[in-house]
Write a protein that holds these residues in place. Structure first.
Motif, PDB file in Angstrom:
ATOM      1  N   TYR A 267      -8.308   0.463  15.016  1.00 55.57           N
ATOM      2  CA  TYR A 267      -7.616   1.653  14.537  1.00 55.57           C
ATOM      3  C   TYR A 267      -7.099   1.441  13.104  1.00 55.57           C
ATOM      4  CZ  TYR A 267      -4.852   5.963  14.863  1.00 55.57           C
ATOM      5  OH  TYR A 267      -4.346   7.228  14.666  1.00 55.57           O
ATOM      6  N   THR A 268      -6.456   0.302  12.871  1.00 56.90           N
ATOM      7  CA  THR A 268      -5.925   0.044  11.528  1.00 56.90           C
ATOM      8  C   THR A 268      -7.048  -0.060  10.500  1.00 56.90           C
ATOM      9  OG1 THR A 268      -5.876  -2.330  12.084  1.00 56.90           O
ATOM     10  CG2 THR A 268      -3.805  -1.088  12.305  1.00 56.90           C
ATOM     11  N   LEU A 269      -8.136  -0.734  10.868  1.00 55.91           N
ATOM     12  CA  LEU A 269      -9.254  -0.848   9.936  1.00 55.91           C
ATOM     13  C   LEU A 269      -9.889   0.515   9.668  1.00 55.91           C
ATOM     14  CD1 LEU A 269     -11.023  -4.109  11.202  1.00 55.91           C
ATOM     15  CD2 LEU A 269      -9.600  -3.836   9.164  1.00 55.91           C
TER      16      LEU A 269
ATOM     17  N   THR B  68      -8.062   2.508   6.960  1.00 58.43           N
ATOM     18  CA  THR B  68      -8.410   2.112   5.585  1.00 58.43           C
ATOM     19  C   THR B  68      -9.813   2.586   5.236  1.00 58.43           C
ATOM     20  OG1 THR B  68      -9.344  -0.060   6.183  1.00 58.43           O
ATOM     21  CG2 THR B  68      -6.961   0.067   5.863  1.00 58.43           C
ATOM     22  N   PHE B  69     -10.708   2.558   6.207  1.00 57.39           N
ATOM     23  CA  PHE B  69     -12.096   2.986   6.037  1.00 57.39           C
ATOM     24  C   PHE B  69     -12.160   4.475   5.682  1.00 57.39           C
ATOM     25  CE2 PHE B  69     -16.481   3.699   7.489  1.00 57.39           C
ATOM     26  CZ  PHE B  69     -17.102   2.513   7.153  1.00 57.39           C
ATOM     27  N   GLU B  70     -11.453   5.269   6.480  1.00 61.20           N
ATOM     28  CA  GLU B  70     -11.453   6.715   6.280  1.00 61.20           C
ATOM     29  C   GLU B  70     -10.739   7.094   4.982  1.00 61.20           C
ATOM     30  OE1 GLU B  70     -11.158  10.103   9.582  1.00 61.20           O
ATOM     31  OE2 GLU B  70      -9.220   9.176   9.131  1.00 61.20           O
ATOM     32  N   ARG B  71      -9.674   6.370   4.655  1.00 60.72           N
ATOM     33  CA  ARG B  71      -8.921   6.653   3.431  1.00 60.72           C
ATOM     34  C   ARG B  71      -9.776   6.410   2.195  1.00 60.72           C
ATOM     35  NH1 ARG B  71      -4.505   4.107   4.856  1.00 60.72           N
ATOM     36  NH2 ARG B  71      -4.882   2.130   3.797  1.00 60.72           N
ATOM     37  N   ALA B  72     -10.551   5.349   2.237  1.00 63.03           N
ATOM     38  CA  ALA B  72     -11.422   5.044   1.097  1.00 63.03           C
ATOM     39  C   ALA B  72     -12.492   6.114   0.920  1.00 63.03           C
ATOM     40  CB  ALA B  72     -12.060   3.673   1.290  1.00 63.03           C
ATOM     41  N   LEU B  73     -13.113   6.548   2.007  1.00 64.64           N
ATOM     42  CA  LEU B  73     -14.202   7.521   1.926  1.00 64.64           C
ATOM     43  C   LEU B  73     -13.703   8.929   1.628  1.00 64.64           C
ATOM     44  CD1 LEU B  73     -16.371   6.182   4.860  1.00 64.64           C
ATOM     45  CD2 LEU B  73     -17.006   6.225   2.444  1.00 64.64           C
ATOM     46  N   ALA B  74     -12.425   9.187   1.853  1.00 63.13           N
ATOM     47  CA  ALA B  74     -11.884  10.510   1.534  1.00 63.13           C
ATOM     48  C   ALA B  74     -11.965  10.798   0.037  1.00 63.13           C
ATOM     49  CB  ALA B  74     -10.438  10.612   2.020  1.00 63.13           C
ATOM     50  N   GLY B  75     -11.990   9.729  -0.760  1.00 64.78           N
ATOM     51  CA  GLY B  75     -12.109   9.904  -2.208  1.00 64.78           C
ATOM     52  C   GLY B  75     -13.490  10.335  -2.637  1.00 64.78           C
ATOM     53  N   CYS B  76     -14.476  10.181  -1.764  1.00 65.97           N
ATOM     54  CA  CYS B  76     -15.848  10.623  -2.038  1.00 65.97           C
ATOM     55  C   CYS B  76     -16.068  11.904  -1.235  1.00 65.97           C
ATOM     56  CB  CYS B  76     -16.840   9.531  -1.648  1.00 65.97           C
ATOM     57  SG  CYS B  76     -18.530   9.849  -2.146  1.00 65.97           S
TER      58      CYS B  76
ATOM     59  N   LEU C 102     -11.989  -1.116  -0.388  1.00 66.20           N
ATOM     60  CA  LEU C 102     -11.171  -0.863   0.793  1.00 66.20           C
ATOM     61  C   LEU C 102      -9.787  -1.461   0.599  1.00 66.20           C
ATOM     62  CD1 LEU C 102     -13.816  -1.675   3.544  1.00 66.20           C
ATOM     63  CD2 LEU C 102     -12.687   0.545   3.254  1.00 66.20           C
ATOM     64  N   ASP C 103      -8.751  -0.726   0.963  1.00 67.70           N
ATOM     65  CA  ASP C 103      -7.386  -1.231   0.848  1.00 67.70           C
ATOM     66  C   ASP C 103      -7.076  -2.205   1.979  1.00 67.70           C
ATOM     67  OD1 ASP C 103      -6.864   0.372  -1.350  1.00 67.70           O
ATOM     68  OD2 ASP C 103      -6.145   2.041  -0.117  1.00 67.70           O
ATOM     69  N   PRO C 104      -6.189  -3.155   1.749  1.00 66.11           N
ATOM     70  CA  PRO C 104      -5.684  -3.963   2.868  1.00 66.11           C
ATOM     71  C   PRO C 104      -4.886  -3.067   3.817  1.00 66.11           C
ATOM     72  CG  PRO C 104      -5.156  -4.957   0.736  1.00 66.11           C
ATOM     73  CD  PRO C 104      -5.631  -3.581   0.454  1.00 66.11           C
ATOM     74  N   ILE C 105      -4.720  -3.505   5.042  1.00 64.66           N
ATOM     75  CA  ILE C 105      -3.923  -2.748   6.014  1.00 64.66           C
ATOM     76  C   ILE C 105      -2.460  -2.766   5.569  1.00 64.66           C
ATOM     77  CG2 ILE C 105      -3.095  -2.751   8.401  1.00 64.66           C
ATOM     78  CD1 ILE C 105      -5.828  -4.039   9.121  1.00 64.66           C
TER      79      ILE C 105
ATOM     80  N   GLU D  17       1.784  -1.073   6.081  1.00 64.16           N
ATOM     81  CA  GLU D  17       2.759  -0.825   7.134  1.00 64.16           C
ATOM     82  C   GLU D  17       2.491   0.494   7.859  1.00 64.16           C
ATOM     83  OE1 GLU D  17       3.418  -1.809   4.135  1.00 64.16           O
ATOM     84  OE2 GLU D  17       4.662  -3.618   4.214  1.00 64.16           O
ATOM     85  N   ASP D  18       2.125   1.542   7.091  1.00 63.39           N
ATOM     86  CA  ASP D  18       1.861   2.842   7.716  1.00 63.39           C
ATOM     87  C   ASP D  18       0.663   2.776   8.666  1.00 63.39           C
ATOM     88  OD1 ASP D  18       3.981   4.044   6.448  1.00 63.39           O
ATOM     89  OD2 ASP D  18       2.787   4.792   4.767  1.00 63.39           O
ATOM     90  N   ASP D  19      -0.357   2.001   8.281  1.00 63.16           N
ATOM     91  CA  ASP D  19      -1.523   1.855   9.156  1.00 63.16           C
ATOM     92  C   ASP D  19      -1.123   1.242  10.497  1.00 63.16           C
ATOM     93  OD1 ASP D  19      -3.205   2.828   7.139  1.00 63.16           O
ATOM     94  OD2 ASP D  19      -3.555   0.826   6.319  1.00 63.16           O
ATOM     95  N   LEU D  20      -0.320   0.176  10.425  1.00 67.80           N
ATOM     96  CA  LEU D  20       0.080  -0.506  11.663  1.00 67.80           C
ATOM     97  C   LEU D  20       0.991   0.376  12.509  1.00 67.80           C
ATOM     98  CD1 LEU D  20      -0.045  -3.037  13.383  1.00 67.80           C
ATOM     99  CD2 LEU D  20       1.875  -3.973  12.056  1.00 67.80           C
ATOM    100  N   ARG D  21       1.913   1.096  11.882  1.00 66.43           N
ATOM    101  CA  ARG D  21       2.824   1.966  12.636  1.00 66.43           C
ATOM    102  C   ARG D  21       2.053   3.073  13.358  1.00 66.43           C
ATOM    103  NH1 ARG D  21       7.477   4.193   8.981  1.00 66.43           N
ATOM    104  NH2 ARG D  21       8.340   4.739  11.034  1.00 66.43           N
ATOM    105  N   GLU D  22       1.075   3.689  12.663  1.00 65.30           N
ATOM    106  CA  GLU D  22       0.279   4.747  13.268  1.00 65.30           C
ATOM    107  C   GLU D  22      -0.562   4.205  14.418  1.00 65.30           C
ATOM    108  OE1 GLU D  22      -1.209   8.316  14.193  1.00 65.30           O
ATOM    109  OE2 GLU D  22       0.316   8.009  12.638  1.00 65.30           O
ATOM    110  N   ALA D  23      -1.130   3.002  14.222  1.00 67.61           N
ATOM    111  CA  ALA D  23      -1.951   2.397  15.277  1.00 67.61           C
ATOM    112  C   ALA D  23      -1.110   2.099  16.519  1.00 67.61           C
ATOM    113  CB  ALA D  23      -2.609   1.127  14.753  1.00 67.61           C
ATOM    114  N   CYS D  24       0.081   1.549  16.310  1.00 73.27           N
ATOM    115  CA  CYS D  24       0.956   1.241  17.453  1.00 73.27           C
ATOM    116  C   CYS D  24       1.361   2.510  18.197  1.00 73.27           C
ATOM    117  CB  CYS D  24       2.200   0.494  16.977  1.00 73.27           C
ATOM    118  SG  CYS D  24       1.875  -1.209  16.488  1.00 73.27           S
ATOM    119  N   ALA D  25       1.650   3.566  17.452  1.00 71.27           N
ATOM    120  CA  ALA D  25       2.061   4.822  18.085  1.00 71.27           C
ATOM    121  C   ALA D  25       0.920   5.440  18.885  1.00 71.27           C
ATOM    122  CB  ALA D  25       2.547   5.802  17.018  1.00 71.27           C
TER     123      ALA D  25
END
Length: 661
Positions: A17-19, A22-30, A125-128, A130-138
């Motif tokens: 989920y966390t990865l 970052t994957f989706e965030r990077a591709l949103a720019g394209c 690709l950005d490193p994971i 805090e927001d990524d981890l919080r969203e994944a945990c939730a």
């Protein structure tokens, strides 16, 4: 923000989920690709994280929502940094090259050319976070954690952190279990310092304007709106050590969003003999062109030398180095997308061919930062725009470069850390270098000298007067620095006849003439160093006699303007001729300052008390003196122009004059 996939594998794993975020965030720019359009995208993993870790992300992203019959139209490939080029090419050919939509996940940007030219875009690709981890945990564990807890968890080794996070267990429990294992320590994350952006730098004047325009032009070129031939492709930056020439180049690359390469002749020489040096030089240029758009910084460019000055057994070696550099810089070569910046402390030592059109054809000089610039620079270094009473350091940091200010702030922060408290103004003041105040008799002598330059220059109508100044202090850590100076502007094109040469010599000797008139004798500052008043005046007289046909002989001899080319012994008449010109122009300068003595004294007092006099104030002082009846107002209106002549007082211990033209 929730992710845009219903893939069960992604939504049931903290890791995936966390990865995927970052994957989706990077591709949103394209945008076109993100909305389902065709293309080949290369995603570069952070810190060479294994590309295979993102395999599930690629599958979920590419295959969700499409029929099995269409699977052959999409594809992905995972490339390791240790793969051989043949393996990379084979993986790409099998999985991506013929697909309408494909993603290449790579641990490196150094890919075979066939991949680089086929790909539509490279995205990091950005490193994971805090927001990524919080969203994944939730989402995955139904566990709400704070940003601080997420930051703590991410500091531990990733595999152990993922194992410690469990359903029906709190983040605090996970952190406690991780911390209780004595062999586990949070992985320290070095603070990443990004280069500053050019728009945030201060004290760069014309260089900053040039750089910001270049950033706009590069964007227009990349968008197909501007031809490369219309873009400035070369710049020569000069200035004293520590003013930030390298920082400027890095900040420019950051603002332009392009690849940055810093190199020097010294680095090329370190590779071996001449053949190795030339190979390293060409490879550096080729690499920068391959990664274009790029900015290539050639530091300490004066170490390349000038072919006119090469002598002895190593002349052939040095000439080949210069010729190879000219070839690399040549505007006719295929270097689209490459901007070259040369940095030097001594622009006069650079071969003139390097500065011809199509190479480094624009020259900008960076000076010491002004008082206002120094305050802003300190504020940025302290990362506190509201730091109390910082303006008090303006006068106290006079003569300090950007590098000096950085050292002062660094040492002040270290002092505060030792005492475990915030940094204060007292910490900064404690790190100020011991300065030498320009005051008393010494200040009076410098003021007399600079007033003489200003007065004679105006009396001769030699260009447009810009201003005259005397500094309040000098920094003993700087070997040669300005203690004062008078500046004039000249038209870019003007007639340099015998009278013009003599007027310039007269202006150079005006400071000595003023000192003799007021003080009875002059100091040695007028003649110390190759850029002193007397050195340049002598050089001008020598050019008249040996180069320009304005002396006793018509012939031209010597390859440059220095005595070392022929020696006084080979032309016994020459020394007397040069001495005669200098004596005549010294007498003229002495006559001018004597005729305007009241104005000279008034201007001297103003410089001693205030420190600078601009054109408007000089006119006011002249009118005050004229109205007193002691002197007539004699101020011919000189033509305006762009070429600048400065008479600068440079100081070691006594006031050493440094004059630049």
């Amino acid at each position: 923000m929730p992710i845009g996939t219903t893939n069960e594998k992604i939504n049931s794993s903290i890791n995936h989920y966390t990865l995927y975020r970052t994957f989706e965030r990077a591709l949103a720019g394209c945008r076109a690709f993100h909305l389902g359009g065709s293309g080949i995208v290369v995603l570069v993993t952070p810190n060479r994280k294994p590309a295979a870790d993102y395999k599930a992300c690629a599958i979920a992203y590419l295959y969700q929502g499409i029929e099995r019959d269409d699977w052959d139209h999409v594809g992905y490939a995972c490339i390791s940094a240790t793969d051989k080029p043949e393996r990379m090419k084979s993986e790409f050919d099998d999985r991506c090259s013929t697909r309408e939509r494909a993603i290449v996940i790579s641990e490196t940007r150094n890919l075979p050319p066939v991949i680089s030219v086929t790909a539509d875009i490279f995205i990091d690709l950005d490193p994971i976070n805090e927001d990524d981890l919080r969203e994944a945990c939730a989402t995955v564990l139904k566990l709400n954690i704070t940003a601080k807890q997420a930051s703590r968890l991410l500091a531990f080794p990733r595999d152990l952190m993922l194992a410690a996070l469990r359903r029906n267990s709190s983040a605090a429990d996970a952190i406690r279990r991780l911390s209780s294992v004595s062999s586990i320590e949070p992985e320290g994350k070095p603070i990443e310092e990004r280069p500053p952006r050019l728009e945030n730098l201060h004290g760069y004047g014309a260089a900053k304007e040039w750089g910001l325009q270049l950033a706009k032009d590069l964007k227009s070129w990349q968008a197909g709106k501007l031809k490369w031939s219309d873009v400035d492709r070369g710049l020569l930056l000069s200035g004293p050590p520590g003013v930030g020439k390298t920082i400027f180049a890095r900040a420019l690359a950051e603002t332009c969003g392009v690849n940055f390469v810093a190199t020097s002749v010294v680095q090329w020489q370190a590779t071996g003999h001449l053949g190795d040096l030339l190979k390293a030089m060409r490879a550096e240029f080729a690499c920068a062109i391959d990664k274009a758009p790029s900015i290539l910084l050639l530091d300490e460019l004066d170490s390349v030398g000038d072919r006119n000055s090469f002598r002895g057994e190593y002349a052939s070696y040095s000439i080949q180095v210069v010729n190879a550099l000219l070839e690399a810089l040549d505007g006719s070569a295929n270097r689209d997308g490459l901007v070259v910046i040369g940095a030097t402390n001594f622009p006069e030592k650079i071969d003139t061919a390097i500065r011809r059109s199509g190479r480094l054809d624009r020259h900008i000089k960076i000076g010491m930062p002004s008082s206002a610039d120094r305050i802003v620079i300190l504020s940025q270094m302290l990362e506190d725009p509201d730091f109390p009473d910082l303006s008090l350091l303006g006068p106290q940091t006079e003569g300090m470069s950007g590098a000096d200010l950085a050292r002062m702030v660094r040492d002040a922060k270290k002092r505060a850390r030792r005492e475990d408290r915030p940094i204060t103004l007292a910490d900064l003041i404690s790190q100020l270098p011991p300065v030498i105040r320009i005051e008393g008799e010494y200040r009076h002598a410098v003021a007399v000298h600079e007033a003489g330059h200003a007065l004679v220059g105006n009396a001769l109508g030699l260009g447009q007067f810009v201003g005259v100044a005397v500094v309040h202090q000098i920094n003993p850590r700087i070997e040669i620095q300005s203690s004062g100076g008078a500046s004039f502007e000249f038209p870019a094109v003007h007639i340099r006849n015998e009278q013009r040469y003599r007027d310039e010599i007269c202006l150079r000797l005006a400071g000595v003439a003023a000192e003799r008139l007021i003080l009875g004798s002059h100091s040695d500052g007028c003649g110390i160093g190759p850029t002193s008043d007397l050195a340049i005046a002598t050089d001008l007289a020598l050019q008249m006699e040996t180069k320009a046909g304005m002396g006793a002989r018509l012939h031209h001899f010597g390859k440059s303007a220095g005595w070392e080319d022929f020696g006084a012994q080979s032309a016994p008449w020459l020394m007397d001729r040069v001495e005669g010109i200098l004596r005549e122009e010294m007498a003229r300068a002495e006559a001018i300052v004597a005729a305007h003595r009241p104005l000279l004294m008034t201007l001297t007092r103003e410089l001693e008390e205030i420190g600078d006099v601009l054109p408007k104030r000089l006119d006011e002082l002249r009118n005050e003196v004229a109205s007193s009846g002691t002197i007539s107002a004699n101020n011919p209106n000189p033509p305006s122009g762009k070429e600048v002549l400065e008479t600068r007082g440079s100081t070691r211990a006594p006031a050493e004059k440094e004059v630049r033209r």
